[in-house]
Design a protein around this motif. Structure first.
Motif, short mmCIF file in Angstrom:
data_model
loop_
_atom_site.label_atom_id
_atom_site.label_comp_id
_atom_site.label_asym_id
_atom_site.label_seq_id
_atom_site.Cartn_x
_atom_site.Cartn_y
_atom_site.Cartn_z
N ALA A 130 -0.37 60.18 12.22
CA ALA A 130 -0.34 60.42 13.66
C ALA A 130 0.72 59.61 14.38
O ALA A 130 0.97 59.84 15.56
CB ALA A 130 -1.71 60.10 14.25
N ALA A 131 1.36 58.66 13.71
CA ALA A 131 2.33 57.79 14.38
C ALA A 131 3.10 57.05 13.30
O ALA A 131 2.75 57.12 12.12
CB ALA A 131 1.59 56.78 15.28
N ALA A 133 3.32 53.81 12.61
CA ALA A 133 2.53 52.79 11.89
C ALA A 133 1.52 53.45 10.95
O ALA A 133 1.22 52.93 9.88
CB ALA A 133 1.80 51.89 12.89
N HIS A 134 1.04 54.61 11.35
CA HIS A 134 0.11 55.36 10.49
C HIS A 134 0.86 55.88 9.26
O HIS A 134 0.32 55.91 8.15
CB HIS A 134 -0.48 56.51 11.30
CG HIS A 134 -1.78 57.03 10.77
ND1 HIS A 134 -2.16 58.34 10.94
CD2 HIS A 134 -2.78 56.43 10.10
CE1 HIS A 134 -3.36 58.51 10.38
NE2 HIS A 134 -3.75 57.36 9.87
N GLU A 136 3.43 54.30 7.97
CA GLU A 136 3.61 53.11 7.13
C GLU A 136 2.38 52.86 6.26
O GLU A 136 2.49 52.56 5.07
CB GLU A 136 3.86 51.87 8.00
CG GLU A 136 5.19 51.87 8.72
CD GLU A 136 5.32 50.65 9.63
OE1 GLU A 136 4.82 49.57 9.27
OE2 GLU A 136 5.91 50.80 10.72
N LEU A 137 1.22 52.98 6.88
CA LEU A 137 -0.02 52.79 6.13
C LEU A 137 -0.09 53.79 4.98
O LEU A 137 -0.40 53.44 3.83
CB LEU A 137 -1.22 52.96 7.07
CG LEU A 137 -2.59 52.81 6.41
CD1 LEU A 137 -2.89 51.34 6.17
CD2 LEU A 137 -3.68 53.42 7.27
N LEU A 141 -0.04 52.96 1.01
CA LEU A 141 -1.14 53.40 0.14
C LEU A 141 -0.58 54.16 -1.06
O LEU A 141 -1.07 54.04 -2.19
CB LEU A 141 -2.12 54.28 0.93
CG LEU A 141 -3.05 53.56 1.90
CD1 LEU A 141 -3.75 54.56 2.83
CD2 LEU A 141 -4.08 52.72 1.16
N THR A 168 4.96 46.12 12.95
CA THR A 168 4.07 47.02 12.21
C THR A 168 4.25 46.86 10.71
O THR A 168 3.30 47.04 9.96
CB THR A 168 4.33 48.48 12.59
OG1 THR A 168 5.73 48.74 12.51
CG2 THR A 168 3.83 48.77 13.99
N PRO A 170 4.95 44.07 8.64
CA PRO A 170 4.07 43.05 8.06
C PRO A 170 2.59 43.32 8.32
O PRO A 170 1.75 43.02 7.45
CB PRO A 170 4.52 41.74 8.73
CG PRO A 170 5.36 42.13 9.89
CD PRO A 170 5.94 43.48 9.57
N ALA A 171 2.26 43.88 9.48
CA ALA A 171 0.84 44.15 9.77
C ALA A 171 0.29 45.17 8.78
O ALA A 171 -0.84 45.06 8.32
CB ALA A 171 0.67 44.64 11.21
N THR A 172 1.09 46.18 8.46
CA THR A 172 0.65 47.20 7.52
C THR A 172 0.45 46.62 6.13
O THR A 172 -0.60 46.80 5.50
CB THR A 172 1.69 48.33 7.43
OG1 THR A 172 1.89 48.88 8.74
CG2 THR A 172 1.24 49.43 6.48
#
Lengths: 483, 104, 429
Positions: A130-131, A133-134, A136-137, A141, A168, A170-172
């Protein structure tokens, strides 16, 4: 005067929308219904229209003026895209429609996926995220699933991220339990290849890289970087935040990247909507296709369908098939531009940035004396030393001149950073007006620095006391007048 | 008693929140025991010594600005019972710290 | 067609200023080894008229969008008021970005504050964020937040949870490394239950709260916010976190997106909350305004230690819901819930009079949606007759073969319901 909260306009019994009386026999409501109604506002339709119209008038937008917010690609969002997304055949299509009744949507998604594959040099894309950062996740994965499938996951604990990266990244990686290892930048603003080589061993899962990076600089050592990471058995993740610089010129796949996300709300002009919705499709090379999220689109005998039988898939990353209305807009934009148009976009985005850099470089420090791509970073370090006026003050002062601030204090590797991304849809006159306004601000800083600490003065409110707001947060209306 | 230095509070800017450990928690010298937040930053708090937390400054929940106003007094964060009193010898006093900061 | 405004003279002047002869030279720093040396293999650009014709063709090829909609499973065909549709077309709302400059974004910040307040009112919670991607990701983030708040690791999903949400939570659980268990015990961080389950049945939230709290776990309730004009607020039934999808609050179904996820909790959990939060602030002259607050939780500041990696959210969709709830008010929202309830029960009564058609869960109270068993697969044949029902349930629940969902919103008339009954009679004849 500030606009009251909609709750403070509420008068019991006032209404805007009513519904037809029930035309079926009554059934008693179940037990456990609501004891007290929620305190929603009670207003007339005109009250509501005026309230939201007034709120809109205090919002700065691309439709109103120049919005050179670095790394956000605030280009013109063509109205045609919104018209397309609101067609009843799209907007009224239920996600659980049988495939036979949704062939148009499936064909659109199929075509969009294959266009993105061509632009990125990837084998397949998922349109589900959806974005950015999503995306990146999703990409990380996939990285993990790949290493796990090879029996290599236990030792691949590190994700390498340059110090200029978006938060985003490093957060991911950290959210997924990876150890984040920051890689320093070199004197030309690129990845320090020696530092990268030193950090690379068989514990590396991936390098996450934005290229051009957040300094607006293309990493000239990309070949070597890819070879080092691949040589250590890691994957290369392409953060597409800055893809507006490269469309039709160079493809992440040809640079050696294995996984790519695009931000359709940046590169492909879908409206940012005050912070969303976006879309962050993720593309992968052939060897990673088995790990993509379900479902994927398939085509056979002129018919499109959803495929669920992907045994190695990471699963689903959201319900439905992605932000479909955003995907329709991006597809419409690509149809209008076509292959030549897309190449022109990157060409003119980079031209506009270099032109504005040439002009602003006369006013501010230029930390890296190089050609920039679609954006650039200048620094107010010298101006601050001389006058005490900081990047923050300059950003606020430009608001008073009816334009938008650059991204300030990012990337973190440059002191007093101002990151400017003009985009390709702005005219020479607009760029000149911005540079002229900046020159006037610098002149004012030298003459009367105090006046800039007070900026902005022409906006509905001035600088806000954020410290008190965070110490004693009031984050909802509670029935007491909030003034 | 543990808090942050005058220099640190100036660098951080307006402190808006202190995330301190619960009383009784065991701390290890050099390891993070909590965080301190300003409006646009967050920093780890490192234990200067090994020991256990015997008190937490409850006033900071409602008035985190005390960290800015009086870092060496009312803006203290936690009290630690030392595991080894000799560790104190390794630490700098405010004057020596000031000299160190200024030399950089 | 192109949206680039440059004339040939502009290009010449600008290139001259930067000391180059052509646009291609701007890309000289890209190593030749990686550059694309051919045009992209996609079609040439089209004019506006041609683009419209092509997207019209694709939109028209979606027969299901023209059918009378009785489909559910998490997306509902609700009425969207005209004033909402009109206001949403304003370019200020569409083409602004995240309110990083508070002084020129007060409208964005204020509506977000109003949105947060509305979500709190509906859910009975104390704080709500500015939105998540959708209901499924909000559910997954709630699981992650409960783990951080409790220091426990396991999460329990109730059996009636939307199976797509379950799939998404499974993906996040795998990625974030937490186990999903079948029952609540001393290691459970969160019990996640739907207030109205995937089959339309109303669940006992208060009982779930007792189970969760007795074990020291948090209760996460997933709900349809458009029913909260009638149903009790989950916060009044013991929920600690309430999440769900906002599509039924005035957003088109749009093949499943964009909608938004909402995320509300008790105040003591706020520093673990993902996403943006807007709060009241004052400027130096004491004027009331709004700012992004508690930002130290977020990725752009806390980077590797952030509560979530979320950045872009679904702000524009949250605005749609804010306008929708403003236009409906408490009475309008109640009417939406009651009409849906009445019409769904009428439809169930009539449909189950057909031979071989029965409720899959006859002993459970339902709200606006119910699962029907039929003697054979009927979703496709009903669409051929202009009625969209579903989804068919055997994709996730093999023992519910030939069962499907029927959802009835306030938009459906008695005549349309009777039409569906007649069509199903025909299909089964």
């Amino acid at each position: 005067m500030s606009e009251p909260l909609i709750f403070d306009r509420s008068v019991p019994g006032r209404r805007a929308v009513t519904f037809p009386a029930s035309d079926v026999p009554a059934t008693p409501l179940p037990p456990g219904t609501r004891k007290a109604p929620p305190a929603l506002p009670e207003v007339s339709e005109l009250d509501a229209v005026r309230h939201f119209t007034r709120l809109s008038e205090s919002i700065y937008s691309i439709d109103k003026g120049f919005y050179p917010l670095g790394s956000c690609t605030m280009k013109y969002n063509p109205k045609l895209n919104d018209v397309a997304a609101s067609l009843p055949g799209f907007a009224g299509l239920h996600p659980f429609s049988p495939e036979g009744g949704s062939q148009g949507a499936l064909e659109l998604l199929w075509q969009l996926e294959h266009i993105l594959c061509e632009v990125a040099g990837m084998a397949r894309f998922t349109l589900e995220p959806a974005a950015g950062a999503h995306g990146e996740l999703t990409g990380m994965l996939i990285t993990r699933a790949y290493h796990r499938h090879r029996g290599d996951d236990a030792k691949r604990r590190k994700v390498l991220i340059p110090d200029s990266a978006h938060g985003t990244n490093p957060a991911t990686a950290a959210g997924l339990g990876y150890e984040v290892v920051e890689v320093a930048s070199d004197a030309r603003g690129g990845v320090d290849v020696a530092a990268l080589r030193a950090a690379c061993d068989d514990s590396v899962a991936a390098l996450m890289l934005t290229n051009p990076n957040t300094l607006g600089l293309f990493d000239e050592h990309i070949d070597e970087i890819a070879a080092i990471v691949h040589g250590a058995g890691g994957l290369l993740y392409y953060d597409g935040a800055n893809a507006n610089a490269i469309v039709g010129r160079v493809r992440p796949g040809d640079m050696g990247f294995d996984i790519v996300h695009f931000n359709l709300h940046k590169t492909f002009s879908t409206p940012h909507g005050m912070g969303g919705p976006g879309a962050g499709p993720v593309g992968v090379v052939e060897s990673l296709v088995p790990y993509l999220p379900v479902p994927l689109i398939a085509r056979g005998d002129g018919r499109y369908s959803w495929r669920w039988d992907l045994p190695h898939s990471i699963g689903r990353v959201r319900a439905g098939y992605g932000n479909f209305g955003v995907l329709v807009r991006a597809f419409t934009y690509i149809l209008a531009n076509g292959r030549d148009g897309l190449e022109d976009i990157s060409g003119h985005a980079v031209l506009n940035a270099n032109y504005l850099l040439a002009r602003l470089g006369e006013l501010f420090d230029v930390p890296f004396d190089r050609r920039c791509m679609h954006e650039f970073v200048v620094s107010a370090k010298s101006l601050k030393a001389k006058t005490g006026v900081r990047a923050l003050d300059i950003g606020k002062a430009i608001l008073d001149r009816g334009m938008h601030a650059p991204t300030v204090y990012f990337p973190l590797v440059v002191e007093e950073a101002m990151m400017v991304e003009p985009t390709e849809t702005e005219t020479l006159e607009v760029l000149d007006a911005y540079a002229d306004a900046m020159a006037a601000i610098v002149a004012q800083a030298e003459r009367d620095p105090e006046s800039l600490h007070a900026a902005p003065i022409s906006t509905p409110v001035g600088r806000m006391d954020e410290a008190t707001a965070a110490r004693k947060p009031i984050v909802r209306w509670t029935g007491e007048a909030a003034n | 008693m543990v808090g942050i230095t005058q220099y640190a509070q100036q660098e951080l800017g307006d402190v808006v929140y202190v995330d301190a450990p619960a009383v009784g928690k065991a701390l290890q010298a050099g390891k993070s025991f909590g965080t301190v937040e300003s409006v646009k930053s967050v920093s780890d708090l490192y234990a200067p010594v090994t020991g256990s937390v015997t008190a937490v400054n409850g006033k900071l929940a409602d008035a985190p600005e005390l960290v800015n106003r009086d870092p060496y007094g009312d803006g203290w964060m936690i009290r630690i019972k030392l595991a080894d009193a000799k560790e104190l010898d390794e630490l700098l006093d405010a004057k020596a710290y000031q000299a160190l900061v200024e030399s950089h | 067609m192109s949206y680039i405004p440059h004339t040939e003279a502009d290009r010449r002047a600008m290139l001259k200023r930067v000391g180059l002869a052509s646009i291609d030279e701007l890309f000289d720093e890209i190593p030749a080894s990686v550059r694309l040396k051919r045009p992209l293999d996609i079609a040439p650009g089209l004019t506006q008229m041609e683009v419209e014709a092509e997207v019209n063709r694709l939109a028209a090829a979606n027969a299901a969008a023209m059918a009378t909609c009785f489909a559910g499973g998490g997306a509902y065909d609700r009425y969207i008021p005209a004033a909402e549709r009109s206001l949403l077309q304003r370019g200020e709302f569409l083409t602004a970005y995240t309110p990083y400059q508070a002084e020129t974004s007060q409208g964005t910040l204020q509506f977000t504050f109003e949105f947060q307040s509305l979500m709190c009112e509906l859910t009975g919670m104390e704080v709500a964020n500015a939105s998540m991607y959708d209901g499924s990701t909000a559910t997954a983030e709630a699981a992650a937040m409960a783990r951080a708040a409790t220091g426990r690791h396991a999460v329990v999903l109730a059996s009636g949870l939307n199976p797509e949400y379950r799939q998404v939570v499974e993906t996040y659980a795998e990625g974030l490394g937490f186990p999903l268990r079948d029952s609540v015990d001393g290691e459970t961080a969160a019990l996640i239950v739907p207030q109205v389950d995937f089959f339309g049945n109303i669940a006992d939230v208060a009982a779930a709260a007792k189970t969760a709290h007795a074990a020291g776990a948090l209760l996460v309730v997933v709900t349809d916010p458009s029913l909260l004009g009638v149903l009790e607020a989950p916060g009044h039934l013991g929920a600690d976190i309430v999440v769900g999808d906002g599509q039924p609050l005035g957003l088109p179904i749009s093949y499943g997106g964009p909608s938004f996820g909402f995320f509300a909790s008790k105040m003591d959990l706020v520093r673990r909350m993902p996403g943006r939060i807007v709060g009241i602030a004052h400027d130096h002259e004491g004027r009331r305004g709004f700012v992004l607050t508690l930002q130290a939780r977020e990725q752009h500041i806390r980077r590797a230690k952030a509560t979530s990696n979320i950045c872009t959210n679904q702000a524009y969709c949250a605005l749609a819901a804010t306008i929708y709830l403003t236009l409906l008010g408490p009475q309008g929202l109640r009417e939406v819930g009651e009409l849906s309830y009445q019409k769904a029960h009428y439809a169930a009564d009539q449909l189950t009079k057909l031979p071989g058609v029965k409720l899959a869960f006859p002993d459970r109270p339902f709200f606006q949606e119910f699962a029907l068993r039929a003697p054979r697969a009927v979703v496709g044949p009903l669409l051929d007759r202009g009625y969209l029902v579903g989804p068919a349930l055997d994709r996730w629940f093999p023992d519910l073969k030939d069962a499907f969902l029927v959802a009835v919103t306030e938009r459906r008339t008695k005549a349309e319901i009777d039409g569906l009954v007649a069509a199903l009679r025909e299909v089964l004849a």
